[in-house]
Design a protein around this motif. Structure first.
Motif, PDB file in Angstrom:
ATOM      1  N   TYR A  55      -5.362   8.423   0.613  1.00 20.02           N
ATOM      2  CA  TYR A  55      -5.654   7.350  -0.332  1.00 20.02           C
ATOM      3  C   TYR A  55      -6.331   6.151   0.335  1.00 20.02           C
ATOM      4  N   LEU A  56      -6.544   6.208   1.641  1.00 23.87           N
ATOM      5  CA  LEU A  56      -7.241   5.126   2.340  1.00 23.87           C
ATOM      6  C   LEU A  56      -8.738   5.258   2.090  1.00 23.87           C
ATOM      7  N   PRO A  57      -9.380   4.256   1.480  1.00 23.60           N
ATOM      8  CA  PRO A  57     -10.805   4.369   1.137  1.00 23.60           C
ATOM      9  C   PRO A  57     -11.735   3.961   2.272  1.00 23.60           C
ATOM     10  N   ASN A  58     -11.307   4.192   3.506  1.00 25.97           N
ATOM     11  CA  ASN A  58     -12.119   3.842   4.675  1.00 25.97           C
ATOM     12  C   ASN A  58     -12.092   4.985   5.672  1.00 25.97           C
ATOM     13  N   PRO A 103     -11.255   6.445  20.188  1.00 22.84           N
ATOM     14  CA  PRO A 103     -10.253   6.231  19.141  1.00 22.84           C
ATOM     15  C   PRO A 103      -9.764   4.777  19.110  1.00 22.84           C
ATOM     16  N   SER A 104      -9.701   4.242  17.924  1.00 23.24           N
ATOM     17  CA  SER A 104      -9.187   2.888  17.715  1.00 23.24           C
ATOM     18  C   SER A 104      -8.575   2.834  16.319  1.00 23.24           C
ATOM     19  N   PRO A 105      -7.698   1.868  16.064  1.00 24.82           N
ATOM     20  CA  PRO A 105      -7.079   1.783  14.736  1.00 24.82           C
ATOM     21  C   PRO A 105      -8.130   1.642  13.645  1.00 24.82           C
ATOM     22  N   LEU A 106      -7.885   2.278  12.522  1.00 22.03           N
ATOM     23  CA  LEU A 106      -8.803   2.184  11.390  1.00 22.03           C
ATOM     24  C   LEU A 106      -8.699   0.799  10.773  1.00 22.03           C
ATOM     25  N   ARG A 107      -9.829   0.137  10.627  1.00 20.48           N
ATOM     26  CA  ARG A 107      -9.856  -1.189  10.021  1.00 20.48           C
ATOM     27  C   ARG A 107      -9.945  -1.063   8.492  1.00 20.48           C
ATOM     28  N   CYS A 108      -9.085  -1.766   7.816  1.00 15.55           N
ATOM     29  CA  CYS A 108      -9.138  -1.879   6.363  1.00 15.55           C
ATOM     30  C   CYS A 108      -9.207  -3.359   6.002  1.00 15.55           C
ATOM     31  N   VAL A 109      -9.772  -3.650   4.854  1.00 16.33           N
ATOM     32  CA  VAL A 109      -9.827  -5.012   4.347  1.00 16.33           C
ATOM     33  C   VAL A 109      -9.267  -5.008   2.934  1.00 16.33           C
ATOM     34  N   VAL A 110      -8.301  -5.868   2.689  1.00 17.92           N
ATOM     35  CA  VAL A 110      -7.699  -5.991   1.362  1.00 17.92           C
ATOM     36  C   VAL A 110      -8.021  -7.367   0.795  1.00 17.92           C
ATOM     37  N   LEU A 111      -7.900  -7.498  -0.506  1.00 19.92           N
ATOM     38  CA  LEU A 111      -8.056  -8.783  -1.166  1.00 19.92           C
ATOM     39  C   LEU A 111      -6.696  -9.216  -1.694  1.00 19.92           C
ATOM     40  N   VAL A 148      -8.884 -15.084  -5.028  1.00 26.73           N
ATOM     41  CA  VAL A 148      -8.522 -14.073  -4.030  1.00 26.73           C
ATOM     42  C   VAL A 148      -9.227 -14.379  -2.717  1.00 26.73           C
ATOM     43  N   CYS A 149      -8.723 -13.831  -1.652  1.00 24.65           N
ATOM     44  CA  CYS A 149      -9.402 -13.926  -0.356  1.00 24.65           C
ATOM     45  C   CYS A 149      -9.231 -12.603   0.383  1.00 24.65           C
ATOM     46  N   TYR A 150     -10.114 -12.382   1.344  1.00 24.77           N
ATOM     47  CA  TYR A 150     -10.089 -11.154   2.131  1.00 24.77           C
ATOM     48  C   TYR A 150      -9.122 -11.272   3.300  1.00 24.77           C
ATOM     49  N   GLN A 151      -8.502 -10.179   3.640  1.00 23.33           N
ATOM     50  CA  GLN A 151      -7.594 -10.138   4.782  1.00 23.33           C
ATOM     51  C   GLN A 151      -7.750  -8.797   5.482  1.00 23.33           C
ATOM     52  N   GLU A 152      -7.897  -8.841   6.790  1.00 26.88           N
ATOM     53  CA  GLU A 152      -8.125  -7.629   7.578  1.00 26.88           C
ATOM     54  C   GLU A 152      -6.809  -7.006   8.019  1.00 26.88           C
ATOM     55  N   LEU A 153      -6.835  -5.687   8.132  1.00 32.63           N
ATOM     56  CA  LEU A 153      -5.638  -4.947   8.523  1.00 32.63           C
ATOM     57  C   LEU A 153      -6.045  -3.737   9.337  1.00 32.63           C
ATOM     58  N   ASP A 154      -5.417  -3.556  10.497  1.00 34.61           N
ATOM     59  CA  ASP A 154      -5.580  -2.335  11.280  1.00 34.61           C
ATOM     60  C   ASP A 154      -4.450  -1.385  10.919  1.00 34.61           C
ATOM     61  N   VAL A 155      -4.824  -0.210  10.425  1.00 35.02           N
ATOM     62  CA  VAL A 155      -3.821   0.754   9.982  1.00 35.02           C
ATOM     63  C   VAL A 155      -3.031   1.239  11.196  1.00 35.02           C
ATOM     64  N   PRO A 156      -1.715   1.104  11.184  1.00 31.14           N
ATOM     65  CA  PRO A 156      -0.906   1.519  12.343  1.00 31.14           C
ATOM     66  C   PRO A 156      -0.896   3.038  12.503  1.00 31.14           C
ATOM     67  N   THR A 157      -0.683   3.479  13.731  1.00 35.94           N
ATOM     68  CA  THR A 157      -0.655   4.914  14.009  1.00 35.94           C
ATOM     69  C   THR A 157       0.499   5.609  13.291  1.00 35.94           C
ATOM     70  N   ALA A 158       1.538   4.845  12.939  1.00 33.55           N
ATOM     71  CA  ALA A 158       2.698   5.427  12.269  1.00 33.55           C
ATOM     72  C   ALA A 158       2.503   5.542  10.761  1.00 33.55           C
ATOM     73  N   PHE A 159       1.326   5.225  10.261  1.00 36.64           N
ATOM     74  CA  PHE A 159       1.073   5.332   8.827  1.00 36.64           C
ATOM     75  C   PHE A 159       1.270   6.781   8.391  1.00 36.64           C
ATOM     76  N   LEU A 168       0.827  -1.208   0.000  1.00 37.28           N
ATOM     77  CA  LEU A 168       0.000   0.000   0.000  1.00 37.28           C
ATOM     78  C   LEU A 168       0.860   1.257   0.000  1.00 37.28           C
ATOM     79  N   LEU A 169       1.928   1.250   0.781  1.00 37.10           N
ATOM     80  CA  LEU A 169       2.794   2.425   0.840  1.00 37.10           C
ATOM     81  C   LEU A 169       3.485   2.676  -0.502  1.00 37.10           C
ATOM     82  N   ARG A 170       3.914   1.631  -1.172  1.00 37.92           N
ATOM     83  CA  ARG A 170       4.538   1.800  -2.491  1.00 37.92           C
ATOM     84  C   ARG A 170       3.570   2.458  -3.459  1.00 37.92           C
ATOM     85  N   LEU A 171       2.339   1.943  -3.489  1.00 37.06           N
ATOM     86  CA  LEU A 171       1.353   2.501  -4.416  1.00 37.06           C
ATOM     87  C   LEU A 171       0.963   3.920  -4.025  1.00 37.06           C
TER      88      LEU A 171
END
Length: 312
Positions: free
Chosen positions: A272-275, A283-291, A254-265, A56-59
């Protein structure tokens, strides 16, 4: 007496109404629901969180640089350590109306899909699904996606288990349920659209956007934000003729995989985060789901998931 009775009913409803969300979403739709199965040994992680974040960071950095001539106002409000990362680009002065060469090739504007292809070696797009009665689907439109690659993201408003999503859930087939009960509303229409825009406006810090609204439009700045249109092969195959169901081209890729965006993002890349989080009181980490690709996926292939967790 009617007063205390109504007050009691109101108090009961405020506590109990959230339990009706799964029931409403299930019973107002005739589409079959499938439960999400994740083997214990995988723990919902086909690839590591570090790998997902690196992708994600590269893109996102490539997208940021591609639009850098629009980002100068954003960088001026960021801390000096962040600005220093882009010192070379900031030091270049361009006449007004003459964007940098890395953004334009003559009169050609580099589109996000092209940036995705140049960065990760593939691009994805929405088109009519190759499956019967499946509506829209997502295809690898150019290049190929190797096994373990993040091929799309599931956009939308993120709701904690205790937050209200009653009206948004009615007749909404785009509500994704995470393993811990967190919900992501990926609908780009109606009240879901209004809620998402409202939350992104709430979280905006001057010129700095902390989430992406463009997936709601036809011109998404994050080309991966199409995960809500990936079809579930198990649901679709149940409606297909037997001959199609047995086709080797139909299994999930493909399959779904969950990710909590770290505070250091990086704060400048959050645009560019679509969530976006629905609530901000706790306050809690933002949840994202990628395929993530389960195998190498070639040009022209449709992305098909192996489970589709929705409210119900």
């Amino acid at each position: 007496m009617p007063g205390p009775l109504l007050q009691g009913l109101g108090k009961w409803w405020r506590r109990y109404k959230y339990r009706f969300v799964p029931w409403i979403a299930l019973n107002l739709s005739r589409n079959p629901r499938t439960l999400r199965y994740v083997p214990v040994e995988l723990k919902d992680k086909i690839v590591s969180d570090e790998h997902v974040l690196e992708t994600l960071l590269r893109l996102f950095r490539a997208l940021f640089i591609n639009d850098f001539y629009k980002q100068s106002d954003v960088l001026t409000v960021l801390p000096e350590p962040v600005q220093s990362q882009y010192h070379d680009l900031l030091s270049v002065r361009h006449p007004r109306g003459n964007p940098p060469e890395y953004r334009h090739h003559g009169s050609h504007i580099v589109k996000p899909e092209e940036i995705l292809y140049k960065t990760l070696g593939f691009s994805v797009s929405c088109a009519t699904s190759s499956l019967v009665s499946a509506g829209r689907g997502v295809f690898v439109s150019r290049g190929s996606a190797p096994k373990g690659t993040v091929v799309s993201m599931y956009p939308g408003t993120v709701y904690q288990k205790y937050e209200p999503i009653f009206f948004q859930s009615i007749g909404n087939p785009f509500i994704f349920r995470c393993l811990d009960g967190i919900l992501i509303d990926g609908n780009n229409r109606g009240i879901s659209r209004v809620v998402y825009r409202s939350c992104t406006g709430r979280d905006r810090l001057g010129p700095l956007q902390t989430s992406d609204c463009t997936w709601l439009t036809a011109d998404a700045q994050n080309p991966l934000a199409v995960g809500q249109y990936v079809n579930n092969c198990s649901n679709v195959r149940a409606r297909l003729p037997h001959a199609l169901c047995s086709s080797p081209e139909r299994p999930a890729n493909v399959c779904y995989q969950e990710l909590d965006v770290p505070t250091a993002f990086p704060v400048e890349l959050k645009q560019y985060l679509p969530n976006v989080a629905y609530g901000c009181d706790q306050p809690s980490p933002l949840r994202c789901v990628v395929l993530v690709a389960l195998r190498d996926i070639g040009q022209g292939e449709e992305l098909l998931s192996n489970y589709y967790t929705v409210v119900g």
